[in-house]
Design a protein around this motif. Sequence first.
Motif, mmCIF file in Angstrom:
data_model
loop_
_atom_site.group_PDB
_atom_site.id
_atom_site.type_symbol
_atom_site.label_atom_id
_atom_site.label_comp_id
_atom_site.label_asym_id
_atom_site.label_seq_id
_atom_site.Cartn_x
_atom_site.Cartn_y
_atom_site.Cartn_z
ATOM 1 N N GLY A 1 0.768 -1.245 0.000
ATOM 2 C CA GLY A 1 0.000 0.000 0.000
ATOM 3 C C GLY A 1 0.792 1.284 0.000
ATOM 4 O O GLY A 1 0.278 2.319 -0.393
ATOM 5 N N ASN A 2 2.058 1.270 0.442
ATOM 6 C CA ASN A 2 2.832 2.509 0.488
ATOM 7 C C ASN A 2 3.044 3.068 -0.912
ATOM 8 O O ASN A 2 3.415 2.346 -1.826
ATOM 9 C CB ASN A 2 4.192 2.286 1.135
ATOM 10 N N MET A 3 2.810 4.347 -1.048
ATOM 11 C CA MET A 3 3.027 5.026 -2.330
ATOM 12 C C MET A 3 4.467 5.529 -2.383
ATOM 13 O O MET A 3 5.115 5.649 -1.358
ATOM 14 C CB MET A 3 2.080 6.216 -2.454
ATOM 15 N N ILE A 4 4.909 5.834 -3.580
ATOM 16 C CA ILE A 4 6.179 6.544 -3.733
ATOM 17 C C ILE A 4 5.876 7.877 -4.402
ATOM 18 O O ILE A 4 4.897 8.010 -5.128
ATOM 19 C CB ILE A 4 7.230 5.724 -4.518
ATOM 20 N N PHE A 5 6.734 8.843 -4.135
ATOM 21 C CA PHE A 5 6.485 10.197 -4.610
ATOM 22 C C PHE A 5 7.640 10.686 -5.478
ATOM 23 O O PHE A 5 8.748 10.138 -5.423
ATOM 24 C CB PHE A 5 6.261 11.126 -3.414
ATOM 25 N N PHE A 6 7.347 11.728 -6.281
ATOM 26 C CA PHE A 6 8.312 12.231 -7.258
ATOM 27 C C PHE A 6 8.453 13.740 -7.146
ATOM 28 O O PHE A 6 7.547 14.434 -6.679
ATOM 29 C CB PHE A 6 7.838 11.882 -8.678
ATOM 30 N N ALA A 7 9.571 14.226 -7.640
ATOM 31 C CA ALA A 7 9.795 15.667 -7.732
ATOM 32 C C ALA A 7 8.994 16.214 -8.915
ATOM 33 O O ALA A 7 8.535 15.470 -9.787
ATOM 34 C CB ALA A 7 11.293 15.947 -7.918
ATOM 35 N N PHE A 8 8.859 17.517 -8.963
ATOM 36 C CA PHE A 8 8.145 18.183 -10.053
ATOM 37 C C PHE A 8 8.790 17.836 -11.393
ATOM 38 O O PHE A 8 10.010 17.863 -11.543
ATOM 39 C CB PHE A 8 8.152 19.699 -9.834
ATOM 40 N N ASP A 9 7.947 17.467 -12.350
ATOM 41 C CA ASP A 9 8.359 17.203 -13.730
ATOM 42 C C ASP A 9 9.464 16.145 -13.812
ATOM 43 O O ASP A 9 10.374 16.246 -14.626
ATOM 44 C CB ASP A 9 8.815 18.517 -14.393
ATOM 45 N N SER A 10 9.392 15.121 -12.939
ATOM 46 C CA SER A 10 10.441 14.110 -12.898
ATOM 47 C C SER A 10 9.852 12.715 -12.705
ATOM 48 O O SER A 10 8.800 12.546 -12.082
ATOM 49 C CB SER A 10 11.398 14.412 -11.740
ATOM 50 N N PHE B 1 13.485 8.718 -5.870
ATOM 51 C CA PHE B 1 14.219 9.181 -4.694
ATOM 52 C C PHE B 1 14.821 7.956 -3.989
ATOM 53 O O PHE B 1 14.308 6.842 -4.138
ATOM 54 C CB PHE B 1 13.283 9.883 -3.698
ATOM 55 N N PRO B 2 15.880 8.141 -3.187
ATOM 56 C CA PRO B 2 16.410 7.016 -2.402
ATOM 57 C C PRO B 2 15.332 6.378 -1.505
ATOM 58 O O PRO B 2 15.289 5.156 -1.367
ATOM 59 C CB PRO B 2 17.535 7.650 -1.567
ATOM 60 N N GLU B 3 14.455 7.210 -0.914
ATOM 61 C CA GLU B 3 13.379 6.668 -0.073
ATOM 62 C C GLU B 3 12.431 5.795 -0.902
ATOM 63 O O GLU B 3 11.931 4.778 -0.429
ATOM 64 C CB GLU B 3 12.564 7.800 0.585
ATOM 65 N N SER B 4 12.202 6.199 -2.140
ATOM 66 C CA SER B 4 11.337 5.421 -3.029
ATOM 67 C C SER B 4 11.972 4.079 -3.353
ATOM 68 O O SER B 4 11.282 3.057 -3.425
ATOM 69 C CB SER B 4 11.065 6.190 -4.323
ATOM 70 N N ARG B 5 13.279 4.065 -3.530
ATOM 71 C CA ARG B 5 13.981 2.809 -3.802
ATOM 72 C C ARG B 5 13.846 1.850 -2.604
ATOM 73 O O ARG B 5 13.686 0.650 -2.788
ATOM 74 C CB ARG B 5 15.449 3.066 -4.133
ATOM 75 N N ASP B 6 13.904 2.407 -1.382
ATOM 76 C CA ASP B 6 13.725 1.575 -0.181
ATOM 77 C C ASP B 6 12.317 0.983 -0.135
ATOM 78 O O ASP B 6 12.134 -0.192 0.183
ATOM 79 C CB ASP B 6 13.985 2.399 1.083
ATOM 80 N N VAL B 7 11.326 1.808 -0.441
ATOM 81 C CA VAL B 7 9.938 1.331 -0.454
ATOM 82 C C VAL B 7 9.774 0.255 -1.522
ATOM 83 O O VAL B 7 9.134 -0.783 -1.286
ATOM 84 C CB VAL B 7 8.955 2.504 -0.677
#
Length: 184
Positions: free
Chosen positions: A77-86, A90-96
């Motif tokens: 269920g955990n989402m991952i997030f992105f920077a604007f126009d990218s 993120f490293p946190e997203s890779r962990d998730v």
Amino acid sequence: MNAKRIFGLMLVLLMLVALGAGCAKKTADSMPAGATKVEISDKDTDWQQPAPAPESRALTDDEIRAQQREQAQRELGNMIFFAFDSSELFPESRDVLTSKAETLKKYPLFNIVIEGHCDERGTSEYNLALGERRAKAASEFLNQLGIGSERMTIVSYGKERPMVDGHNEAAWSKNRRDEFKIQN
């Protein structure tokens, strides 16, 4: 008079002995199997049979699969997030995503849909393409961790399904995301 007194004392003594021996206490030997001792009053006890155990039944394959599906969805269920126009992770997203890969390995019967989302800025066409790139980035990373591409479907919703309404960075940052759902 002494005889009367002795006779009275003997009578009282006999009554005390009779009262004490009148009701024999139940012993553990006379307790029914599985029964428990219940105090009724200060002097009496009774034996109570245990309540019958609720009937248990084995879960069906469909029920087991439904439970596993719910557990897998909670873990994914955990989402991952992105920077604007990218679409860069993120490293946190890779962990998730690494955690998601472990969950997918634990539940090999389930496939997932990766949904790419964007904030409200930009055209619908641009955001649909960006949402697809975001979903594809997560899919490729999971693939590198050993999850087969045949187990993943990507879809882009662009800016059509915002998680948070608003026209500021706080809302936009929550809308630039990937969501992960067990495929039906």
